[in-house]
Design an enzyme around this catalytic site. Sequence first.
Site, PDB file in Angstrom:
ATOM      1  N   ASP A 185      -9.751 -17.150   3.180  1.00  0.00           N
ATOM      2  CA  ASP A 185      -9.025 -15.998   3.723  1.00  0.00           C
ATOM      3  C   ASP A 185      -8.073 -15.394   2.695  1.00  0.00           C
ATOM      4  OD1 ASP A 185      -9.890 -17.621   6.271  1.00  0.00           O
ATOM      5  OD2 ASP A 185      -9.529 -15.542   6.856  1.00  0.00           O
TER       6      ASP A 185
ATOM      7  N   ARG B 168      -3.418  -9.319  11.864  1.00  0.00           N
ATOM      8  CA  ARG B 168      -3.552 -10.715  11.436  1.00  0.00           C
ATOM      9  C   ARG B 168      -3.000 -10.837  10.015  1.00  0.00           C
ATOM     10  NH1 ARG B 168      -8.840 -13.743  12.532  1.00  0.00           N
ATOM     11  NH2 ARG B 168      -7.326 -15.450  12.638  1.00  0.00           N
TER      12      ARG B 168
END
Lengths: 349, 349
Positions: A239, A93
């Site tokens: 994030d 990711r």
Amino acid sequence: MEHQITYAPIEWLGDKVRLLDQTRLPGEEIYIETDDYRVVAEAIKELKVRGAPAIGIAGAYGVALGALKIEAASPEEFRARLAEVISTIAGTRPTARNLFGALEYLQKAAQTGKSVAQIRNNIIAAAITIHEEEAAATHKLSEYGAELIQDGDTILTHCNTGPLATTGYGTALGVIIRAHEQGKIVKVFADETRPLLQGARLTCWEAQKAGIPVTLITDSMAGYFLNRGYINSVITGADRIAANGDTANKIGTYSLAVLAKENGVPFYIAAPTTTIDPCIVTGAQIPIEQRSPDEVTHVQGVSLAPAGVAAANPAFDVTPHKYITAIITEKGIIRKPYKAGIKSITSVA
Amino acid sequence: MEHQITYAPIEWLGDKVRLLDQTRLPGEEIYIETDDYRVVAEAIKELKVRGAPAIGIAGAYGVALGALKIEAASPEEFRARLAEVISTIAGTRPTARNLFGALEYLQKAAQTGKSVAQIRNNIIAAAITIHEEEAAATHKLSEYGAELIQDGDTILTHCNTGPLATTGYGTALGVIIRAHEQGKIVKVFADETRPLLQGARLTCWEAQKAGIPVTLITDSMAGYFLNRGYINSVITGADRIAANGDTANKIGTYSLAVLAKENGVPFYIAAPTTTIDPCIVTGAQIPIEQRSPDEVTHVQGVSLAPAGVAAANPAFDVTPHKYITAIITEKGIIRKPYKAGIKSITSVA
């Protein structure tokens, strides 16, 4: 009153890792136990483990599992084969910073030993350190963040940022849990967080476990409740945070920040400093993961739209720093100007 | 090129009404045929028929069905029993203006006849007139609205506002369909519109039928695409417009309007003048329907959240007029100041 977290989303078992499969929650508590780093990589890709700090920790244990299985005649050979493991984990990711920070830390640890056995041990020790430090950071930042919450507050949050997402206390939800422990009356509004419903499935589950009253809403309802005065503050996780404070977080966060500002409600980001990427100057440089359209056209296998329809699925958006009231970290609360605050915090690290 | 609408969401069959069950779309095209006004009332409540103009039309035919079955010895008795029918239909959904406008129109029609048979005929004729005028209005407003669309535009829309919602051309989607017919290259981004997914289920279906390229997104992605310059304009329908231009529409519309303004993208409302309620001074007075929490905690029978979690479900929100670039009606495009524009249009009516 101290909050007892009764579930362990990630556990290191010495030669295996145990992961709580978050895609099965809240219906079932199923654990994955594996000694194969490729299973860990798949678990991260498929969001069985998710949340920026948890991805970093799981990724680190994935590398540790890989290191345990490498048979190499020399440190050089070991490091070459370890690079393949790290590359597989790095390819899972792209957006969350914590994963790449963890991999850089392990990379450094791999340079320190003189024998294969030593390097292997150093890597395992480093992975455990990453886990412990991330968990400790969430405790500290929750403590700082709780100061921003008043008795009686209703807090809107997005996606999931509790113990599941961090293995510690949580980031945004950690702050709320800590305020609740301090005896403050708090209520949570949880955005469901389409497409993968981390808010509906995970935040509601964790709020229930913590005994905090929670009201589930669809993402499109946040504006309604902000505009009508139901919400005292908005807190989300992150994030990746750029050097100027621009913050990538779960898709929909940007909208919440704009709506909060428009309605005079403070908007906070809660994240450990491992989420900060001081090498990235502004949010425009943060890579945004584009996921499968099927996640938008379907919910739990049920088709929502006519066959053949196109769908977009950016998993994150970037909130420009001007919408962010403060960034809550384990090293204190950063306020504007963010560039200076972030610089001082990350250069200490 | 003239768009051929190949489906009829509401049809009057002389002594029955035929409704396309929109809750079954896009999977199945199932029609409900009934001579019972209570079946029509239930269909409206359960969103088998939805969209402000379509609710008005279906409600009117419901009253017509009721009128056909009333056995009364005198006009007075007939009118007393008709009042019960009207009350049932009025009690279905509170927010959309068109339904109440239609019922007031039928109420007036019921005052005009001298015999029971005459009144009954007047009511049926009035219901047919409502249907024809709403459909004609959508054609005209689509023509006006298409002027606001440039060749190559990508338009973001919310909920469903095509022929299904109006029985005519549509409001917001009608504008887009008309621009497409004029040979302009247009693309649509459709918000899925949780909780009931009218965007995913119905707008995608209608765009496909009209041959317009459509990209489905979750509601939380709209800000991302607005911020990154993908969207040239936002157009939505309306359920009720106050005298000052404040507009109630499907939950999530307010957020889109704020995000559009923040990113310098025009935000248009498209609605027939029957959606305007000149007796309501500001949006604060518009009643907002609160629907069952089950619609939020479940999708098509699948549970999304832990058992017992509380959920809120306001079906509409109010967009203050300051966020609205223009209101597209069949009598022309209204711009600020809305109070004057709306007054001049509604007093002509």
